[in-house]
Write an enzyme that holds these catalytic residues in place. Structure first.
Site, short mmCIF file in Angstrom:
data_model
loop_
_atom_site.label_atom_id
_atom_site.label_comp_id
_atom_site.label_asym_id
_atom_site.label_seq_id
_atom_site.Cartn_x
_atom_site.Cartn_y
_atom_site.Cartn_z
N MET A 1 0.79 -1.22 0.00
CA MET A 1 0.00 0.00 0.00
C MET A 1 0.83 1.28 0.00
O MET A 1 0.48 2.25 0.64
CB MET A 1 -0.98 0.03 1.15
CG MET A 1 -0.42 0.36 2.49
SD MET A 1 0.57 -0.88 3.28
CE MET A 1 0.21 -2.36 2.48
N PRO A 2 1.93 1.28 -0.76
CA PRO A 2 2.63 2.56 -0.91
C PRO A 2 1.74 3.53 -1.69
O PRO A 2 0.81 3.09 -2.39
CB PRO A 2 3.86 2.19 -1.74
CG PRO A 2 3.43 1.00 -2.53
CD PRO A 2 2.52 0.23 -1.61
N VAL A 3 2.00 4.80 -1.53
CA VAL A 3 1.29 5.82 -2.31
C VAL A 3 2.33 6.54 -3.16
O VAL A 3 3.28 7.11 -2.62
CB VAL A 3 0.55 6.83 -1.41
CG1 VAL A 3 -0.07 7.93 -2.25
CG2 VAL A 3 -0.52 6.13 -0.59
#
Lengths: 74, 74, 74, 74, 74, 74
Positions: free
Chosen positions: A1-3
């Site tokens: 869930m990196p942005v």
């Protein structure tokens, strides 16, 4: 869930849907491959910004592109 | 004076003025209640992004919404 | 899958784990309630920034807090 | 090569090209003067945000401007 | 000169220098290949954020990882 | 009440308190002078990022600085 947030100039009619899909998919795969997570959850947000609102070294990209064109047409 | 930035997809005609006011007010009150500051100075900035420019797990939200519709209509 | 980024000053030893959980949970619930999506996918990222690196009206929060203390102790 | 991001409200028809050039050039020169680097590489990105999407203290700038006008016209 | 900002959780001792170089180089090459610009000027900034400060669906990554471990150890 | 975010590399022991105050004050004054607002409310947030986490053209600033040193010492 990196942005991952991509800010780029809006040029030549803007990035196409295909280009944006390629970029998002490619960054997600790259991240997942390196860190072994994020494949199904990485968020990629692409923001296209007017060349009037984007500057490098104190010159707007609008201005930089104009100078490039002049040089090319000499 | 915290700064809260909300990036969300622009869907169904976009968030209404009322929804955006509710969100900004709600986040500000929540922050002030938890941290005992920011009630009059918190900045909330809402950015709505095209579903073509927003992807999760390498798929644009445009694509994800299309797949959801197909599943629903089966 | 909205992305909410909170930038706040690091003060009094910093936000506690409980405060940060409350904030993230609260913002997520608020968003989901207003927009009817994001309940399981909203990303909230909290960044605590040194009061030396955070300014309002051209004055660092460090300076502002010092002035507040002086006023209080008069 | 610092990156400076300016988020401001879009008001009175928006910032002019001249204002944006002044701001980008000014920030770049200021940075280069203080840190002795970045003169030719600093990136400045200006984002203008609708007053409906920008709030301070839980009130949108739209609302704040309206209240200011009422007070002025009394 | 696009600017790409990566926010990711700081886990397992953090991303290594090699992983970060791979990511920055990979994103830059990908962008340049798709858009035919940025090869020498793209800026990539990687921010690693504590799992306490990063939440998905209202739960911190710290909490999510703890739940994952419990499930695995059953 | 514009919000200005500065991301810069952490080099040579980091920016001093004086440099950061100068930058925040300078940007705020510049903005207020050009747009005639924000003098008392502009928020400036400075983030210093490790040179390992900051790249230009696919090369980390750490690497770029090392190459610069080698060239200088020839």
């Amino acid at each position: 869930m990196p942005v991952i947030n991509v800010k780029m100039t809006h040029e030549d009619g803007g990035a196409t849907k295909e280009q944006k899909e390629k970029l998002s998919k490619g960054i997600t795969e790259l991240f997942a491959q390196i860190f072994n997570r994020g494949a199904s959850s990485a968020v990629v947000i692409i923001e296209e910004v007017s060349t009037d609102n984007y500057s490098v070294g104190g010159k707007s990209i609008t201005q930089i592109r104009n100078e490039e064109k002049k040089q090319t047409s000499i």
